[in-house]
Design a protein around this motif. Structure first.
Motif, PDB file in Angstrom:
ATOM      1  N   LEU A 150     -28.721  67.594  57.283  1.00  0.00           N
ATOM      2  CA  LEU A 150     -28.710  66.396  58.122  1.00  0.00           C
ATOM      3  C   LEU A 150     -27.434  65.637  57.799  1.00  0.00           C
ATOM      4  O   LEU A 150     -26.979  65.625  56.662  1.00  0.00           O
ATOM      5  CB  LEU A 150     -29.922  65.518  57.818  1.00  0.00           C
ATOM      6  CG  LEU A 150     -31.276  66.204  57.987  1.00  0.00           C
ATOM      7  CD1 LEU A 150     -32.383  65.315  57.437  1.00  0.00           C
ATOM      8  CD2 LEU A 150     -31.540  66.539  59.443  1.00  0.00           C
ATOM      9  N   PHE A 151     -26.864  65.002  58.818  1.00  0.00           N
ATOM     10  CA  PHE A 151     -25.562  64.382  58.628  1.00  0.00           C
ATOM     11  C   PHE A 151     -25.609  62.945  59.139  1.00  0.00           C
ATOM     12  O   PHE A 151     -26.207  62.670  60.177  1.00  0.00           O
ATOM     13  CB  PHE A 151     -24.534  65.196  59.426  1.00  0.00           C
ATOM     14  CG  PHE A 151     -23.245  64.468  59.697  1.00  0.00           C
ATOM     15  CD1 PHE A 151     -22.273  64.359  58.715  1.00  0.00           C
ATOM     16  CD2 PHE A 151     -22.999  63.901  60.941  1.00  0.00           C
ATOM     17  CE1 PHE A 151     -21.077  63.696  58.968  1.00  0.00           C
ATOM     18  CE2 PHE A 151     -21.809  63.233  61.201  1.00  0.00           C
ATOM     19  CZ  PHE A 151     -20.856  63.136  60.207  1.00  0.00           C
ATOM     20  N   TRP A 152     -24.989  62.040  58.404  1.00  0.00           N
ATOM     21  CA  TRP A 152     -24.825  60.677  58.919  1.00  0.00           C
ATOM     22  C   TRP A 152     -23.544  60.086  58.370  1.00  0.00           C
ATOM     23  O   TRP A 152     -22.965  60.576  57.408  1.00  0.00           O
ATOM     24  CB  TRP A 152     -26.021  59.781  58.555  1.00  0.00           C
ATOM     25  CG  TRP A 152     -26.162  59.478  57.104  1.00  0.00           C
ATOM     26  CD1 TRP A 152     -26.743  60.270  56.150  1.00  0.00           C
ATOM     27  CD2 TRP A 152     -25.724  58.301  56.423  1.00  0.00           C
ATOM     28  NE1 TRP A 152     -26.679  59.662  54.925  1.00  0.00           N
ATOM     29  CE2 TRP A 152     -26.063  58.453  55.055  1.00  0.00           C
ATOM     30  CE3 TRP A 152     -25.067  57.130  56.827  1.00  0.00           C
ATOM     31  CZ2 TRP A 152     -25.773  57.482  54.102  1.00  0.00           C
ATOM     32  CZ3 TRP A 152     -24.786  56.174  55.871  1.00  0.00           C
ATOM     33  CH2 TRP A 152     -25.140  56.351  54.522  1.00  0.00           C
ATOM     34  N   GLU A 153     -23.104  59.042  59.014  1.00  0.00           N
ATOM     35  CA  GLU A 153     -21.905  58.359  58.575  1.00  0.00           C
ATOM     36  C   GLU A 153     -22.107  56.886  58.892  1.00  0.00           C
ATOM     37  O   GLU A 153     -22.752  56.559  59.879  1.00  0.00           O
ATOM     38  CB  GLU A 153     -20.721  58.907  59.376  1.00  0.00           C
ATOM     39  CG  GLU A 153     -19.392  58.720  58.730  1.00  0.00           C
ATOM     40  CD  GLU A 153     -18.335  59.604  59.404  1.00  0.00           C
ATOM     41  OE1 GLU A 153     -18.003  60.644  58.812  1.00  0.00           O
ATOM     42  OE2 GLU A 153     -17.877  59.263  60.493  1.00  0.00           O
ATOM     43  N   GLY A 154     -21.544  56.009  58.078  1.00  0.00           N
ATOM     44  CA  GLY A 154     -21.764  54.595  58.348  1.00  0.00           C
ATOM     45  C   GLY A 154     -20.719  53.711  57.717  1.00  0.00           C
ATOM     46  O   GLY A 154     -19.913  54.148  56.901  1.00  0.00           O
ATOM     47  N   VAL A 155     -20.758  52.467  58.127  1.00  0.00           N
ATOM     48  CA  VAL A 155     -19.876  51.461  57.544  1.00  0.00           C
ATOM     49  C   VAL A 155     -20.755  50.466  56.803  1.00  0.00           C
ATOM     50  O   VAL A 155     -21.620  49.833  57.404  1.00  0.00           O
ATOM     51  CB  VAL A 155     -19.094  50.710  58.650  1.00  0.00           C
ATOM     52  CG1 VAL A 155     -18.192  49.660  58.020  1.00  0.00           C
ATOM     53  CG2 VAL A 155     -18.271  51.685  59.472  1.00  0.00           C
ATOM     54  N   PRO A 156     -20.561  50.336  55.481  1.00  0.00           N
ATOM     55  CA  PRO A 156     -21.405  49.432  54.704  1.00  0.00           C
ATOM     56  C   PRO A 156     -21.037  47.973  54.952  1.00  0.00           C
ATOM     57  O   PRO A 156     -19.892  47.670  55.272  1.00  0.00           O
ATOM     58  CB  PRO A 156     -21.105  49.817  53.262  1.00  0.00           C
ATOM     59  CG  PRO A 156     -19.720  50.369  53.293  1.00  0.00           C
ATOM     60  CD  PRO A 156     -19.534  50.995  54.655  1.00  0.00           C
ATOM     61  N   LYS A 157     -22.020  47.076  54.800  1.00  0.00           N
ATOM     62  CA  LYS A 157     -21.727  45.636  54.904  1.00  0.00           C
ATOM     63  C   LYS A 157     -20.830  45.203  53.761  1.00  0.00           C
ATOM     64  O   LYS A 157     -19.910  44.431  53.931  1.00  0.00           O
ATOM     65  CB  LYS A 157     -23.036  44.848  54.821  1.00  0.00           C
ATOM     66  CG  LYS A 157     -23.750  44.756  56.149  1.00  0.00           C
ATOM     67  CD  LYS A 157     -24.680  43.546  56.168  1.00  0.00           C
ATOM     68  CE  LYS A 157     -25.585  43.595  57.382  1.00  0.00           C
ATOM     69  NZ  LYS A 157     -26.984  43.823  57.027  1.00  0.00           N
ATOM     70  N   LYS A 158     -21.145  45.713  52.560  1.00  0.00           N
ATOM     71  CA  LYS A 158     -20.366  45.328  51.376  1.00  0.00           C
ATOM     72  C   LYS A 158     -19.789  46.576  50.737  1.00  0.00           C
ATOM     73  O   LYS A 158     -20.526  47.491  50.403  1.00  0.00           O
ATOM     74  CB  LYS A 158     -21.312  44.677  50.347  1.00  0.00           C
ATOM     75  CG  LYS A 158     -21.511  43.199  50.523  1.00  0.00           C
ATOM     76  CD  LYS A 158     -21.882  42.585  49.163  1.00  0.00           C
ATOM     77  CE  LYS A 158     -21.876  41.072  49.188  1.00  0.00           C
ATOM     78  NZ  LYS A 158     -23.157  40.503  49.583  1.00  0.00           N
ATOM     79  N   PRO A 159     -18.475  46.600  50.548  1.00  0.00           N
ATOM     80  CA  PRO A 159     -17.898  47.770  49.881  1.00  0.00           C
ATOM     81  C   PRO A 159     -18.337  47.828  48.418  1.00  0.00           C
ATOM     82  O   PRO A 159     -18.594  46.798  47.804  1.00  0.00           O
ATOM     83  CB  PRO A 159     -16.395  47.540  49.973  1.00  0.00           C
ATOM     84  CG  PRO A 159     -16.184  46.284  50.733  1.00  0.00           C
ATOM     85  CD  PRO A 159     -17.486  45.588  50.905  1.00  0.00           C
ATOM     86  N   ILE A 160     -18.457  49.039  47.893  1.00  0.00           N
ATOM     87  CA  ILE A 160     -18.736  49.207  46.467  1.00  0.00           C
ATOM     88  C   ILE A 160     -17.386  49.186  45.753  1.00  0.00           C
ATOM     89  O   ILE A 160     -16.459  49.866  46.166  1.00  0.00           O
ATOM     90  CB  ILE A 160     -19.441  50.555  46.202  1.00  0.00           C
ATOM     91  CG1 ILE A 160     -20.808  50.584  46.899  1.00  0.00           C
ATOM     92  CG2 ILE A 160     -19.589  50.810  44.706  1.00  0.00           C
ATOM     93  CD1 ILE A 160     -21.508  51.929  46.856  1.00  0.00           C
ATOM     94  N   VAL A 161     -17.273  48.415  44.707  1.00  0.00           N
ATOM     95  CA  VAL A 161     -15.999  48.311  43.999  1.00  0.00           C
ATOM     96  C   VAL A 161     -16.141  48.878  42.589  1.00  0.00           C
ATOM     97  O   VAL A 161     -16.799  48.293  41.744  1.00  0.00           O
ATOM     98  CB  VAL A 161     -15.535  46.845  43.935  1.00  0.00           C
ATOM     99  CG1 VAL A 161     -14.192  46.770  43.225  1.00  0.00           C
ATOM    100  CG2 VAL A 161     -15.434  46.280  45.342  1.00  0.00           C
TER     101      VAL A 161
END
Length: 278
Positions: A150-161
């Motif tokens: 299964l495949f997905w892609e997304g844009v997070p609200k908050k980047p992980i630093v």
């Protein structure tokens, strides 16, 4: 003295107009830092005792794009400014999810993602994914169409630093990933697919900072799989290309080490991020 100036103001996020704390506000002249401070919990900053002249005002927040504007300061003036900064969007790239039940099983998957899912295959709906999985990892949807993952892609609200990681020369990336992915629990096929996807993006950079996200990523992208797997392996790699070697505290991967046992779910993905490094 009497001819010095003061600059104060607020830094806000363009996104929701909320104040942004712990942002570096720096004044430079010809590349040299003349004065600087960090915004407080209300996004407020104040710099005093500035001589007249032309400055570059730089505003840098982790996970935000850097702002750099030229600023002329006149004698004995006070400046009140509001700076709006843009979130640096880093796409979470290509998470792929494999399922290996012990016997042929109907499985449903909910992805509670703190962000926006931009692509998915098969299409992810409100009801989540529903598939039938066989022990070799082959998946079928309700129409009998076959998938290997299964495949997905997304844009997070908050980047992980990331605060730590590995600094790896581009030409050593393949060997580094072979070793680390095996340690993290990926089998040969999954590691092959991971490396085929990532190597072209990494091997020509002089160096890469590589970080494997753990708890933060799992909180941002919660996977609810029913029935629940006995072993859950999630490998989310964050990378940043580097022009030269830097010192970063080495990441301890022991908390992420996995041994496959019983019904197993494996997810891998990654994100190219630009975080501000000291």
């Amino acid at each position: 003295g009497g001819d010095k100036s003061t600059m104060e103001g607020y830094v806000k996020s363009n996104d929701d107009k909320q104040p942004v704390e712990f942002v570096n506000v720096v004044l430079k002249q010809e590349g040299r830092v003349i004065a600087g401070c960090v915004t407080d919990l209300d996004g407020y900053f104040k710099i005093k005792d500035l001589s007249s002249g032309t400055y570059n005002l730089q505003v840098q927040g982790v996970g935000y794009q850097t702002i750099d504007v030229q600023f002329v300061i006149k004698k004995a003036s006070s400046y009140n400014i509001e700076v709006n900064i843009e979130l640096q969007v880093s796409e979470v790239l290509k998470p792929v999810l494999y399922l290996y039940p012990k016997t042929k099983t109907d499985i449903s998957i909910q992805l509670n993602y703190d962000g926006k899912i931009t692509h998915s295959y098969p299409t992810y709906t409100e009801q989540g994914w529903h598939v039938t999985a066989t022990p070799d990892g082959t998946l079928f949807d309700n129409k009998g169409t076959e998938y290997y993952a299964l495949f997905w892609e997304g844009v997070p609200k908050k980047p992980i630093v990331p605060q730590y990681g590995f600094v790896v020369p581009g030409n050593e990336t393949a060997a580094f990933l072979e070793e680390k992915l095996a340690y993290l629990g990926l089998n040969r096929r999954e590691a092959n697919e991971f490396i085929m996807f990532w190597l072209p993006r990494l091997e020509n950079n002089p160096y890469n900072l590589i970080h494997f996200a753990g708890k933060t990523y799992e909180e941002q992208s919660q996977l609810v799989i029913t029935p629940q797997p006995e072993t859950m392996i999630r490998v989310m790699m964050l990378t940043q290309p580097l022009s030269h070697k830097i010192d970063v505290p080495t990441q301890d991967l022991s908390a992420l080490k996995k041994v496959r046992k019983g019904y197993t779910a494996v997810e891998w993905g990654g994100s190219e991020v630009m975080f501000l490094l000291p």
